[in-house]
Enzyme design. Structure first.
Site, mmCIF file in Angstrom:
data_model
loop_
_atom_site.group_PDB
_atom_site.id
_atom_site.type_symbol
_atom_site.label_atom_id
_atom_site.label_comp_id
_atom_site.label_asym_id
_atom_site.label_seq_id
_atom_site.Cartn_x
_atom_site.Cartn_y
_atom_site.Cartn_z
ATOM 1 N N ASP A 75 56.487 42.450 41.848
ATOM 2 C CA ASP A 75 55.062 42.710 42.071
ATOM 3 C C ASP A 75 54.512 43.708 41.065
ATOM 4 O O ASP A 75 55.158 44.716 40.774
ATOM 5 C CB ASP A 75 54.902 43.363 43.459
ATOM 6 C CG ASP A 75 54.121 42.513 44.417
ATOM 7 O OD1 ASP A 75 53.316 41.685 43.966
ATOM 8 O OD2 ASP A 75 54.325 42.673 45.638
ATOM 9 N N LYS A 79 54.331 39.057 39.744
ATOM 10 C CA LYS A 79 53.346 38.615 40.738
ATOM 11 C C LYS A 79 52.148 39.562 40.702
ATOM 12 O O LYS A 79 52.320 40.771 40.609
ATOM 13 C CB LYS A 79 53.957 38.590 42.142
ATOM 14 C CG LYS A 79 52.968 38.151 43.218
ATOM 15 C CD LYS A 79 53.643 37.850 44.511
ATOM 16 C CE LYS A 79 53.768 39.034 45.435
ATOM 17 N NZ LYS A 79 52.490 39.670 45.814
ATOM 18 N N GLU A 100 48.227 40.378 42.495
ATOM 19 C CA GLU A 100 47.272 40.104 43.579
ATOM 20 C C GLU A 100 45.869 39.930 43.029
ATOM 21 O O GLU A 100 45.421 40.727 42.192
ATOM 22 C CB GLU A 100 47.262 41.272 44.573
ATOM 23 C CG GLU A 100 48.391 41.211 45.558
ATOM 24 C CD GLU A 100 48.304 42.287 46.647
ATOM 25 O OE1 GLU A 100 47.197 42.763 46.962
ATOM 26 O OE2 GLU A 100 49.371 42.637 47.179
ATOM 27 N N ASP A 125 55.809 44.898 46.580
ATOM 28 C CA ASP A 125 55.390 46.290 46.792
ATOM 29 C C ASP A 125 55.434 46.650 48.279
ATOM 30 O O ASP A 125 55.143 47.797 48.653
ATOM 31 C CB ASP A 125 54.019 46.572 46.156
ATOM 32 C CG ASP A 125 52.941 45.622 46.656
ATOM 33 O OD1 ASP A 125 53.215 44.813 47.562
ATOM 34 O OD2 ASP A 125 51.813 45.685 46.129
ATOM 35 N N GLU A 130 48.670 34.197 51.386
ATOM 36 C CA GLU A 130 49.014 35.090 52.503
ATOM 37 C C GLU A 130 47.970 34.991 53.611
ATOM 38 O O GLU A 130 46.766 35.174 53.371
ATOM 39 C CB GLU A 130 49.146 36.539 52.011
ATOM 40 C CG GLU A 130 49.544 37.493 53.133
ATOM 41 C CD GLU A 130 50.218 38.769 52.681
ATOM 42 O OE1 GLU A 130 50.463 38.948 51.475
ATOM 43 O OE2 GLU A 130 50.518 39.592 53.574
HETATM 44 O O1 KIV Z 1 54.940 42.614 48.580
HETATM 45 C C1 KIV Z 1 55.369 41.667 49.246
HETATM 46 O O2 KIV Z 1 56.444 41.734 49.840
HETATM 47 C C2 KIV Z 1 54.566 40.443 49.312
HETATM 48 C C3 KIV Z 1 54.971 39.411 50.310
HETATM 49 C C4 KIV Z 1 54.547 39.833 51.661
HETATM 50 C C5 KIV Z 1 54.487 38.075 49.922
HETATM 51 O O3 KIV Z 1 53.621 40.317 48.599
#
Ligand code: KIV
Length: 269
Positions: free
Chosen positions: A83, A113, A115, A44, A182
């Site tokens: 994401d 992915k 968070e 994202d 991160e």
């Molecule tokens: O959204 C993204 O690009 C990320 C990376 C910074 C790991 O989560």
């Protein structure tokens, strides 16, 4: 299927380092697919790198699917992670599962992915993995929570280290095959890496992780402004592009472009 699958990547844990870069469009995807990088993340961060926002928060489900679809169309040999954007995983687990399946199906990505390690996210992962949806977690600094947390380096205190280790373990128990770490202090990212069977994907978290990830625009010098200290730039594409555009404008103004060879001649004249 030409795409590299997760079991093959997992075999590298503890053996050799893997790599991941972000990619958001056909230009990035074709370069990354031809490169020796192992994974592509449709992150994202596209909110900042492509859309001109100052955070990842405005990115929508439709936008991430749109970009991921382009990347999976052009990069057919790499594992593509996508994401789940801010707001797509709420307290309602049924809705989370529905949105996740939609992103997985419509994007053509190999993994999602997410968070955070809240109980709703853990339950969502527990539903998704038995269905065959691979999930990568994300702990430490979480850009989607920047308004609450600020920009912080995680794992500096003993309680923070303990919390990070517990979050990683919970995400693994829920079914994650990988986890982004991160901005976590070196030793702690290494400790997490040693304590889990998942792949740890580090950004700003030192050497002791399984996979290093960077934002492609940072690595290629496609952005301006202050860089995080963990970024190493391998090119200066923003400067190169600006110089190329100005050279072309100069050539046009001085009648140096187009030349005869760059114009169509009439063979009948
Ligand atoms: O959204 C993204 O690009 C990320 C990376 C910074 C790991 O989560």
């Amino acid at each position: 299927m030409k795409q590299i699958l997760i079991p093959k990547l997992l075999r590298h844990k503890g053996q050799e380092k893997l790599t991941c870069l972000t990619g958001y469009d056909a230009f990035h995807a074709t370069i990354l697919d031809e490169s020796s990088v192992d994974m592509i993340l449709v992150g994202d961060t596209l909110g900042l790198m492509v859309q001109g926002h100052d955070s990842t928060l405005p990115v929508t489900l439709e936008e991430i699917i749109y970009h991921a679809r382009i990347v999976t169309r052009c990069a057919t040999t790499k594992l593509v992670l996508v994401d789940m954007p801010f707001g797509s995983l709420q307290a309602d687990v049924a809705l989370n599962v529905e949105q996740s399946i939609r992103v997985f199906k419509d994007s053509g990505a190999g993994a999602l992915k997410m968070e955070g390690a809240t109980s709703e996210i853990l339950t969502t992962i527990r539903h998704l993995t038995p269905m065959g949806v691979p999930v990568c977690g994300h702990i430490g600094f979480q850009p989607q929570s920047v308004h609450l947390s600020g920009y912080k380096i995680d794992g500096k205190t003993l309680p923070d280290q303990q919390r990070l280790l517990e979050e990683a373990q919970r995400l693994q128990d829920a079914g994650c095959f990988a986890i982004v770490l991160e901005c976590i202090v070196d030793g702690v990212a290494e400790l997490i890496t040693q304590s889990v069977e998942m792949l740890t994907i580090g950004i700003g978290s030192g050497l002791g992780v399984d996979v290093q990830v960077l934002v492609l625009h940072d690595l290629l010098g496609m952005t301006t402004g202050r860089m995080p200290s963990f970024v190493r730039q391998y090119a200066q594409l923003q400067k190169t592009a600006l110089a190329a555009v100005n050279d072309w404008v100069d050539d046009v103004r001085s009648l140096n472009y187009p030349s005869l060879g760059e114009s169509y001649q009439n063979p009948n004249q």
